[in-house]
Design an enzyme around this catalytic site. Structure first.
Site, PDB file in Angstrom:
ATOM      1  N   ASP A  26      -9.153   6.673  -0.571  1.00  0.00           N
ATOM      2  CA  ASP A  26      -8.102   7.474  -1.220  1.00  0.00           C
ATOM      3  C   ASP A  26      -8.725   8.203  -2.408  1.00  0.00           C
ATOM      4  O   ASP A  26      -9.948   8.198  -2.576  1.00  0.00           O
ATOM      5  CB  ASP A  26      -6.930   6.586  -1.659  1.00  0.00           C
ATOM      6  CG  ASP A  26      -7.345   5.573  -2.717  1.00  0.00           C
ATOM      7  OD1 ASP A  26      -8.554   5.484  -3.013  1.00  0.00           O
ATOM      8  OD2 ASP A  26      -6.469   4.892  -3.259  1.00  0.00           O
ATOM      9  N   SER A  66       5.874  18.093  -5.685  1.00  0.00           N
ATOM     10  CA  SER A  66       4.536  18.598  -5.380  1.00  0.00           C
ATOM     11  C   SER A  66       4.466  20.124  -5.439  1.00  0.00           C
ATOM     12  O   SER A  66       3.468  20.688  -5.858  1.00  0.00           O
ATOM     13  CB  SER A  66       4.068  18.085  -4.026  1.00  0.00           C
ATOM     14  OG  SER A  66       5.047  18.357  -3.066  1.00  0.00           O
ATOM     15  N   THR A  77       2.423   5.348  -7.299  1.00  0.00           N
ATOM     16  CA  THR A  77       2.967   4.587  -8.420  1.00  0.00           C
ATOM     17  C   THR A  77       1.941   3.557  -8.882  1.00  0.00           C
ATOM     18  O   THR A  77       1.253   2.963  -8.058  1.00  0.00           O
ATOM     19  CB  THR A  77       4.241   3.833  -7.948  1.00  0.00           C
ATOM     20  OG1 THR A  77       5.064   4.747  -7.239  1.00  0.00           O
ATOM     21  CG2 THR A  77       5.019   3.260  -9.104  1.00  0.00           C
ATOM     22  N   TYR A 100      -5.890   5.892   5.213  1.00  0.00           N
ATOM     23  CA  TYR A 100      -6.053   4.967   4.083  1.00  0.00           C
ATOM     24  C   TYR A 100      -5.258   3.677   4.293  1.00  0.00           C
ATOM     25  O   TYR A 100      -5.791   2.572   4.166  1.00  0.00           O
ATOM     26  CB  TYR A 100      -5.596   5.635   2.774  1.00  0.00           C
ATOM     27  CG  TYR A 100      -5.547   4.649   1.644  1.00  0.00           C
ATOM     28  CD1 TYR A 100      -6.706   4.266   0.985  1.00  0.00           C
ATOM     29  CD2 TYR A 100      -4.340   4.048   1.269  1.00  0.00           C
ATOM     30  CE1 TYR A 100      -6.678   3.318  -0.018  1.00  0.00           C
ATOM     31  CE2 TYR A 100      -4.304   3.096   0.265  1.00  0.00           C
ATOM     32  CZ  TYR A 100      -5.482   2.742  -0.384  1.00  0.00           C
ATOM     33  OH  TYR A 100      -5.453   1.785  -1.360  1.00  0.00           O
ATOM     34  N   CYS A 130     -13.528   2.664 -13.876  1.00  0.00           N
ATOM     35  CA  CYS A 130     -13.904   4.045 -13.534  1.00  0.00           C
ATOM     36  C   CYS A 130     -12.617   4.863 -13.385  1.00  0.00           C
ATOM     37  O   CYS A 130     -12.292   5.384 -12.332  1.00  0.00           O
ATOM     38  CB  CYS A 130     -14.729   4.074 -12.251  1.00  0.00           C
ATOM     39  SG  CYS A 130     -15.622   5.621 -12.039  1.00  0.00           S
ATOM     40  N   GLU A 166       0.826  -1.209   0.000  1.00  0.00           N
ATOM     41  CA  GLU A 166       0.000   0.000   0.000  1.00  0.00           C
ATOM     42  C   GLU A 166       0.859   1.256   0.000  1.00  0.00           C
ATOM     43  O   GLU A 166       0.561   2.234  -0.681  1.00  0.00           O
ATOM     44  CB  GLU A 166      -0.944   0.000   1.208  1.00  0.00           C
ATOM     45  CG  GLU A 166      -2.090  -0.964   1.070  1.00  0.00           C
ATOM     46  CD  GLU A 166      -2.872  -0.773  -0.216  1.00  0.00           C
ATOM     47  OE1 GLU A 166      -3.085   0.380  -0.631  1.00  0.00           O
ATOM     48  OE2 GLU A 166      -3.235  -1.782  -0.848  1.00  0.00           O
TER      49      GLU A 166
HETATM   50  S1  SF4 Z   1     -20.878   4.275 -15.110  1.00  0.00           S
HETATM   51 FE1  SF4 Z   1     -18.967   5.217 -15.661  1.00  0.00          FE
HETATM   52  S2  SF4 Z   1     -18.693   6.896 -14.217  1.00  0.00           S
HETATM   53 FE2  SF4 Z   1     -20.273   5.551 -13.399  1.00  0.00          FE
HETATM   54  S3  SF4 Z   1     -19.200   4.175 -12.022  1.00  0.00           S
HETATM   55 FE3  SF4 Z   1     -19.326   3.165 -14.015  1.00  0.00          FE
HETATM   56  S4  SF4 Z   1     -17.412   3.715 -15.045  1.00  0.00           S
HETATM   57 FE4  SF4 Z   1     -17.661   5.118 -13.319  1.00  0.00          FE
END
Ligand code: SF4
Length: 366
Positions: A140, A305, A45, A122, A194, A39
């Site tokens: 996170d 940063s 990375t 986290y 996502c 973790e």
């Molecule tokens: S529909 Fe798209 S934005 Fe919504 S959780 Fe699934 S991948 Fe993420």
């Protein structure tokens, strides 16, 4: 921690995870040390990039006790390439705390876990849930992004308010029968489906319950308002040789890239002439004269940063003007944070970020 009725998407996400989960050596092993290392390593990375470092780390420090016994230099050296070296130093200190004060057993509760050096909310949640099956969340940036989209949250996910609001929802939706799998499912889902820029909604197993998708606002979420101003810093670097030896400097033990080795450099000079005179003055204090070649051998940009280094590297030759002739005697005259070493020894030292890339140029043949 209370559990709310699992919304429909939770079992759907877990089912997706059961089929798609990445095969990683620290998963399903029940070893909190391995989860902890993984973790901390993966915080800045990508998993694919950090895996070789993880494997090497486990060869060098297979147990908590091995890491606790290692020197800071050994640990930083093994971390070289991952950046953010304070994470490695803190990991070692945290592990030493476990060995000396917890009988070598990583704590089972969040309060003690978060008291360890370098362990934040986290990491504590990830270790407790993945290694011990404790019902703890691990929130996170990945999780904040997914939940902001799923629940249509337009608060800034970098703000305290936004983080608190989302963390409360994550706590409510955490399935207590599979907390470790759920946290890992979110990690894998965030890195495969996502994803940050353009989510792959066409492949999403929970698309039907996603607010952002249903309202056509996936390109607007999450909201992130960055406040950090990054300062541009020109850095002139001298790759300076004395015969077969190169002159190196160890950075101070506080601040940026602390205690790591670098080629002599001058920050914020506004011209080659200013940089040359800065380097000449620097090496002059050790009895060297400098012939710097006015040709850039490498240009590099490195982002931290708060700062961005614009590096220009030059090569130069040193002549010693003191009474001593042997390299050993000259070495003893240098301050303890300076040294002369041969190219073959470069690999034995922890290099200050981008300076490591400059070592690949040596020897510079004209
Ligand atoms: S529909 Fe798209 S934005 Fe919504 S959780 Fe699934 S991948 Fe993420």
């Amino acid at each position: 921690m209370k559990e709310m009725n699992n919304p429909k998407w939770v079992p759907q996400l877990l089912a997706w995870y059961d089929v798609n989960k990445r095969d990683l050596p620290w998963r399903d092993c029940g070893d909190p040390y391995k989860v902890w290392v993984s973790e901390v390593m993966s915080q800045q990375t990508r998993i694919e990039a950090m895996k070789p470092y993880y494997d090497n780390w486990m060869r060098l420090f297979p147990t908590l006790e091995d890491l606790a016994k290692a020197t800071e230099d050994e640990v930083v050296h093994a971390w070289q390439g991952l950046g953010y070296y304070s994470r490695a130093r803190n990991l070692r200190l945290g592990v030493q705390d476990v060995v000396h004060n917890y009988g070598g057993v990583v704590p089972h509760n969040r309060k003690d876990m978060e008291s360890l050096k370098g362990v934040g909310s986290y990491t504590a949640g990830a270790v407790l849930s993945m290694a011990y099956g404790e019902p703890e969340v691990a929130v996170d940036g990945n999780v904040l992004r997914i939940y902001a989209r799923l629940y249509g949250i337009f608060d800034d996910i970098l703000s305290t308010k936004g983080k608190k609001m989302i963390t409360a929802i994550v706590e409510d939706t955490l399935p207590h029968d599979r907390p470790g799998d759920f946290n890992q499912a979110l990690m894998d889902f965030g890195s495969a489906v996502c994803i940050p820029k353009t989510p792959r909604c066409g492949e999403c197993p929970i698309v039907n319950t996603c607010h952002a998708y249903q309202h056509n606002v996936t390109d607007q979420l999450p909201v992130r308002i960055k406040k950090i101003k990054v300062v541009d810093v020109p850095v002139f670097v001298g790759i300076l040789s004395y015969g077969d030896y190169y002159l190196l400097h160890k950075r101070p033990n506080r601040g940026l890239l602390r205690s790591m080795w670098e080629f002599p450099s001058v920050e914020n000079a506004d011209s080659y002439d200013a940089a040359e005179s800065g380097l000449t003055e620097l090496v002059g204090t050790f009895g060297f004269e400098l012939s710097l070649q006015p040709v850039i051998v490498k240009e590099l940009t490195h982002v931290f940063s708060h700062r961005k280094w614009f590096m220009k590297a030059f090569r130069g030759d040193l002549q010693y003007t003191g009474d001593h002739t042997s390299i050993e005697t000259i070495q003893t005259q240098l301050p303890k944070d300076w040294m002369l070493i041969k190219r073959e020894e470069f690999a034995d030292y922890a290099w200050a970020g981008p300076h490591g890339k400059l070592t690949e140029l040596c020897p510079i043949v004209e």
